[in-house]
Design an enzyme around this catalytic site. Structure first.
Site, PDB file in Angstrom:
ATOM      1  N   ARG A  40       0.689  -1.249   0.059  1.00 45.61           N
ATOM      2  CA  ARG A  40      -0.048  -0.015   0.029  1.00 45.61           C
ATOM      3  C   ARG A  40       0.845   1.302  -0.139  1.00 45.61           C
ATOM      4  O   ARG A  40       0.694   2.172  -0.685  1.00 45.61           O
ATOM      5  CB  ARG A  40      -0.986   0.090   1.273  1.00 45.61           C
ATOM      6  CG  ARG A  40      -1.614   1.302   1.301  1.00 45.61           C
ATOM      7  CD  ARG A  40      -2.666   1.192   2.443  1.00 45.61           C
ATOM      8  NE  ARG A  40      -3.483   2.521   2.597  1.00 45.61           N
ATOM      9  CZ  ARG A  40      -4.310   2.854   3.526  1.00 45.61           C
ATOM     10  NH1 ARG A  40      -4.478   1.892   4.544  1.00 45.61           N
ATOM     11  NH2 ARG A  40      -5.060   3.812   3.489  1.00 45.61           N
ATOM     12  N   ASN A  97     -10.857  -4.046  -1.321  1.00 41.77           N
ATOM     13  CA  ASN A  97     -10.442  -3.004  -2.399  1.00 41.77           C
ATOM     14  C   ASN A  97      -9.697  -3.637  -3.448  1.00 41.77           C
ATOM     15  O   ASN A  97      -8.702  -4.312  -3.277  1.00 41.77           O
ATOM     16  CB  ASN A  97     -10.068  -1.883  -1.649  1.00 41.77           C
ATOM     17  CG  ASN A  97     -11.083  -0.924  -0.906  1.00 41.77           C
ATOM     18  OD1 ASN A  97     -12.081  -0.878  -1.338  1.00 41.77           O
ATOM     19  ND2 ASN A  97     -10.685  -0.455   0.341  1.00 41.77           N
ATOM     20  N   CYS A 127     -19.115  -1.590   1.130  1.00 43.97           N
ATOM     21  CA  CYS A 127     -18.239  -0.719   1.284  1.00 43.97           C
ATOM     22  C   CYS A 127     -18.800   0.155   2.714  1.00 43.97           C
ATOM     23  O   CYS A 127     -20.080   0.027   2.709  1.00 43.97           O
ATOM     24  CB  CYS A 127     -18.072   0.520   0.310  1.00 43.97           C
ATOM     25  SG  CYS A 127     -17.031   1.860   0.680  1.00 43.97           S
ATOM     26  N   HIS A 167     -16.421   4.118  -4.363  1.00 45.91           N
ATOM     27  CA  HIS A 167     -15.576   5.327  -4.145  1.00 45.91           C
ATOM     28  C   HIS A 167     -15.499   6.124  -5.328  1.00 45.91           C
ATOM     29  O   HIS A 167     -14.640   6.985  -5.501  1.00 45.91           O
ATOM     30  CB  HIS A 167     -14.044   4.597  -3.943  1.00 45.91           C
ATOM     31  CG  HIS A 167     -13.658   3.886  -2.901  1.00 45.91           C
ATOM     32  ND1 HIS A 167     -12.465   3.582  -2.640  1.00 45.91           N
ATOM     33  CD2 HIS A 167     -14.570   3.674  -1.798  1.00 45.91           C
ATOM     34  CE1 HIS A 167     -12.476   3.059  -1.070  1.00 45.91           C
ATOM     35  NE2 HIS A 167     -13.947   3.070  -0.951  1.00 45.91           N
ATOM     36  N   TYR A 200     -13.934  10.471  -1.539  1.00 43.30           N
ATOM     37  CA  TYR A 200     -12.911  10.107  -2.770  1.00 43.30           C
ATOM     38  C   TYR A 200     -13.142  10.914  -4.026  1.00 43.30           C
ATOM     39  O   TYR A 200     -12.080  10.953  -4.800  1.00 43.30           O
ATOM     40  CB  TYR A 200     -13.322   8.453  -3.025  1.00 43.30           C
ATOM     41  CG  TYR A 200     -12.641   7.663  -1.889  1.00 43.30           C
ATOM     42  CD1 TYR A 200     -11.509   7.432  -1.893  1.00 43.30           C
ATOM     43  CD2 TYR A 200     -13.712   7.098  -0.926  1.00 43.30           C
ATOM     44  CE1 TYR A 200     -10.935   6.169  -1.054  1.00 43.30           C
ATOM     45  CE2 TYR A 200     -13.498   6.466   0.008  1.00 43.30           C
ATOM     46  CZ  TYR A 200     -11.955   5.816  -0.143  1.00 43.30           C
ATOM     47  OH  TYR A 200     -11.834   5.098   0.928  1.00 43.30           O
TER      48      TYR A 200
END
Length: 421
Positions: A90, A144, A164, A194, A244
């Site tokens: 990440r 995700n 989500c 998102h 987002y």
């Protein structure tokens, strides 16, 4: 009832456990299996999980295993919350795109594509194991990028619904501002995972009074501050965008910000270290306050609601989920995965009707869906050209020199996770 959580060694898991314990009348779990390859994390997390159950007098049994096949056997539902490559991967997703002047984020842009390429093959392998051992089990995907992963699962014929916590977060926030119970708040939530907007906030149900104008008039500053967007933009839109959307509406501003501070992954890694130390304390028997800063607020309540509806009659009949479009948004293919209000039951999720969308929203949804088509193709078939095309199609990238540079970096940073590289 037996549930399995793949990625059960996550520091998120106590949030899930707390929800299972509090909402046991809605979802009466008899056995919960935490599955994770990291045996050391499993030991810490499961210890706290058992103490939470014990404190709240939950009679369910919590077991652990590093063996996926054993963990999912006979499960009524399997919840996926894994992170291929961990926080280290990440951190890369959030940093190398900045070298090309593009946003570094784990679920959208180039970083989001990297995560999809790492994740889709692993999730599909797990889903095949579930199908072999228990073909009737539901798969609830919280991994995700949820939209792409859910589409991969559905396309492969699995019984899957994507989940989500963005929508339930808005619902709880609006309920607090309106001083009503959360169950009274119904969201006109439309978009992709998102990439969504709250077009209305209704009291009492889908046909209730739309109080969104009242919310914006009386609480616009607080709502805009939470979104990190200017109040004048929210007022101009007249809707509440997911936070987002800031990556799209203020891309260059966000890139500058990200270049001046540690990555979110670095912050979370430090938080996880502290959380795991807490989880090892035999006196701790509730989720610590620090977990709220980790993210995933209300995730457990959304997961309980969805599982209860899929497995029985305990959940809410209408929930925000990720599922096939099937004509809901007429400008998308039926097999696109959208995030909208849906009627959820034993047969899965059926989206509710959505009014015609303003081109401002429909255009961006169509653009990102085209990117997701190409991203899934790259995740399933591999190849540098497919990666390049997906990046070129993404509205946050869209220039060939950016796409070239990002393709090289993506492959270089993810080679160990890409069978074709």
């Amino acid at each position: 009832m037996k549930l399995a959580v793949v990625g059960g060694g996550s520091t998120y898991t106590p949030e899930l456990i707390d929800g299972f314990a509090r909402l046991r009348d809605t979802l009466p779990i008899e056995e919960l299996v935490l599955v994770d390859p990291a045996a050391d994390r499993l030991e810490l997390v499961s210890g706290l999980a058992r103490r939470i159950f014990a404190k709240q007098d939950h009679a369910g049994k919590i077991t652990t295993t590093t063996d996926i096949d054993a963990g999912v056997a006979d499960a009524d539902a399997v919840l996926l919350q894994l992170r291929v490559g961990g926080q280290a991967a990440r951190n890369q997703d959030e940093t190398w795109p900045l070298e090309c002047g593009c946003v570094g984020q784990e679920t959208t842009g180039a970083g989001g594509l990297a995560k999809a390429l790492r994740t889709v093959p692993v999730v599909l392998d797990i889903a095949e194991r579930v199908r072999r051992t228990n073909p009737d089990a539901w798969i609830i995907d919280f991994t995700n990028p949820v939209g792409i992963v859910t589409r991969a699962l559905l396309q492969a014929g699995h019984k899957a619904v994507g989940l989500c916590n963005v929508a339930i977060g808005f619902q709880r926030k609006f309920a607090r501002l309106l001083e009503v119970e959360p169950g009274q708040v119904h969201l006109d939530h439309v978009g992709l995972n998102h990439l969504s907007w709250e077009l209305g906030v209704r009291l009492g149900g889908p046909d209730g009074e739309n109080v969104l104008p009242k919310l914006l008039a009386e609480h616009g500053d607080a709502i805009a501050d939470d979104l990190h967007m200017p109040r004048k933009l929210v007022d101009r839109l007249g809707v509440v965008p997911s936070y987002y959307l800031r990556y799209f509406y203020a891309h260059d501003e966000v890139v500058k910000e990200l270049g001046t501070k540690p990555s979110r992954a670095a912050e979370v890694a430090a938080m996880e270290k502290e959380l795991l130390e807490m989880y090892g304390d035999p006196a701790l028997d509730e989720k610590p306050e620090l977990l709220a800063k980790r993210g995933g607020a209300f995730y457990s309540e959304a997961a309980v609601d969805l599982a209860a509806s899929l497995l029985g009659d305990g959940g809410s009949p209408i929930q925000v989920v990720n599922t096939y479009n099937n004509g809901t948004l007429p400008f998308l293919a039926d097999d696109a995965v959208i995030e909208v209000q849906a009627r959820v039951g034993r047969d899965g999720a059926t989206p509710l009707a959505v009014p015609a969308l303003d081109p401002l929203y429909a255009g961006l949804i169509a653009n990102v869906t085209a990117y997701e088509d190409l991203a899934l193709e790259a995740a399933l078939r591999g190849g540098r050209d497919r990666v390049f095309k997906a990046l070129l199609a993404h509205p946050l990238i869209g220039q060939y020199d950016y796409a070239e540079g990002l393709t090289d970096r993506l492959i270089a940073h993810n080679r160990e996770h890409l069978a074709w590289a």
